[in-house]
Design a protein around this motif. Structure first.
Motif, mmCIF file in Angstrom:
data_model
loop_
_atom_site.group_PDB
_atom_site.id
_atom_site.type_symbol
_atom_site.label_atom_id
_atom_site.label_comp_id
_atom_site.label_asym_id
_atom_site.label_seq_id
_atom_site.Cartn_x
_atom_site.Cartn_y
_atom_site.Cartn_z
ATOM 1 N N CYS A 188 -41.801 -3.939 -2.131
ATOM 2 C CA CYS A 188 -40.933 -5.117 -1.976
ATOM 3 C C CYS A 188 -40.293 -5.158 -0.588
ATOM 4 N N ARG A 189 -40.336 -6.356 0.061
ATOM 5 C CA ARG A 189 -39.761 -6.550 1.398
ATOM 6 C C ARG A 189 -38.455 -7.350 1.325
ATOM 7 N N SER A 190 -37.906 -7.510 0.164
ATOM 8 C CA SER A 190 -36.603 -8.187 -0.039
ATOM 9 C C SER A 190 -36.554 -9.591 0.554
ATOM 10 N N CYS A 191 -37.651 -10.324 0.419
ATOM 11 C CA CYS A 191 -37.677 -11.674 1.008
ATOM 12 C C CYS A 191 -37.026 -12.722 0.106
ATOM 13 N N THR A 192 -36.820 -12.403 -1.158
ATOM 14 C CA THR A 192 -36.187 -13.253 -2.198
ATOM 15 C C THR A 192 -36.993 -14.514 -2.570
ATOM 16 N N CYS A 194 -39.396 -14.699 -4.622
ATOM 17 C CA CYS A 194 -39.595 -14.694 -6.077
ATOM 18 C C CYS A 194 -38.376 -15.291 -6.793
ATOM 19 N N MET A 205 -35.908 -10.246 -7.790
ATOM 20 C CA MET A 205 -35.917 -9.143 -6.819
ATOM 21 C C MET A 205 -35.092 -7.952 -7.336
ATOM 22 N N VAL A 208 -37.059 -6.181 -9.873
ATOM 23 C CA VAL A 208 -38.099 -5.362 -9.242
ATOM 24 C C VAL A 208 -37.493 -4.048 -8.761
ATOM 25 N N HIS A 230 -46.610 -10.012 -0.959
ATOM 26 C CA HIS A 230 -46.853 -8.569 -0.871
ATOM 27 C C HIS A 230 -47.416 -7.983 -2.167
HETATM 28 S S1 SF4 Z 1 -41.313 -12.063 -3.346
HETATM 29 FE FE1 SF4 Z 1 -39.818 -10.791 -4.452
HETATM 30 S S2 SF4 Z 1 -40.934 -8.963 -5.056
HETATM 31 FE FE2 SF4 Z 1 -42.153 -9.971 -3.475
HETATM 32 S S3 SF4 Z 1 -41.491 -8.978 -1.561
HETATM 33 FE FE3 SF4 Z 1 -40.234 -10.826 -1.808
HETATM 34 S S4 SF4 Z 1 -38.391 -10.085 -2.888
HETATM 35 FE FE4 SF4 Z 1 -39.949 -8.482 -3.100
#
Ligand code: SF4
Ligand code: SF4
Length: 239
Positions: A188-192, A194, A205, A208, A230
């Motif tokens: 997980c890259r913490s992109c939020t 999801c 997140m 996860v 990812h």
């Molecule tokens: S979409 Fe969600 S699970 Fe995937 S990298 Fe971003 S925060 Fe992590």
């Protein structure tokens, strides 16, 4: 990927049930109560048992993949961008469910199972009544979604959701195999993204990162899987 399959299916189901005016036949919370006080096992009795049994393996996937009411909300989410909150209102559906299932159990307890009549409440319904019953569902779903946000009806008042939550809880308690989300937190890259894509406004997140992917409000729509570049989240049938 999953949305290309799921969305057409659930929207088709919504159009089918509403345009053919058959929404109430299998999913009416009212007809089954009348049936119980006559000791009749009707079609919606069977439908609700099937939904409960399916949830032992599929969790709440029925909600997002096949439920006609969910299909209406899917269509509305094109216009309604606001997310519904995960507030105490989530518990309203359990009160509705308790009163409703209590009435049904009381009906069958008093009258027993006298006969099976799968056509009960179906063949003797006038066209006008079918319209009223079908519009009745729309009258609940549409304003709730418009006022409170996407999938508000599923989250706050759906009388079927607790069936699937109970089934999912039983499955998790006994550690049965079944459809669920799995995540590889280290990717997980913490992109939020999801979180933004989840129609039930779940903090995916955080789930996860904590490795707790069994949120009872998850309807297994797969939006978080599709949106994660990812490939952190996936469907799994393992315990
Ligand atoms: S979409 Fe969600 S699970 Fe995937 S990298 Fe971003 S925060 Fe992590
Ligand atoms: S957590 Fe993922 S699968 Fe569950 S409702 Fe949200 S987007 Fe859908």
């Amino acid at each position: 990927m999953y949305q290309r399959i799921r969305r057409p299916i659930v929207i088709f189901t919504a159009l089918l049930f509403h345009l053919l005016l058959i929404f109430h036949l299998l999913f009416s919370p009212v007809i089954i109560v009348f049936a119980s006080y006559k000791g009749i096992v009707n079609a919606s009795f069977i439908a609700f048992i099937v939904i409960l049994l399916l949830s032992l393996f599929f969790g709440r996937a029925y909600c997002s993949w096949f439920c006609p009411g969910c299909g209406v909300q899917e269509l509305m989410s094109v216009f309604v961008r606001k997310k519904s909150k995960n507030s105490k209102a989530l518990f309203i559906k359990y009160f509705i469910f308790a009163i409703w299932i209590g009435a049904i159990i009381t009906g069958y307890f008093i009258n027993g199972f006298r006969q099976i009549d799968l056509t009960y409440g179906m063949t003797d319904v006038s066209f006008e009544r079918k319209i009223i019953l079908t519009i009745g569902a729309i009258v609940i779903i549409v304003p709730l979604t418009a006022i409170f946000g996407q999938f508000a009806s599923c989250k706050y008042v759906c009388w079927q959701a607790p069936f699937m939550i109970i089934g999912t809880k039983i499955r998790d308690y006994f550690k049965f195999s079944g459809l669920r989300l799995k995540a590889e937190a280290e990717k997980c890259r913490s992109c939020t993204i999801c979180n933004l894509k989840c129609p039930m406004n779940i903090d995916v997140m955080a789930s996860v990162k904590s490795q707790k992917m069994n949120n009872v409000e998850c309807i297994l729509c797969g939006n978080c899987i599709d949106s994660c570049k990812h490939k952190v989240i996936k469907f799994s049938i393992k315990k």
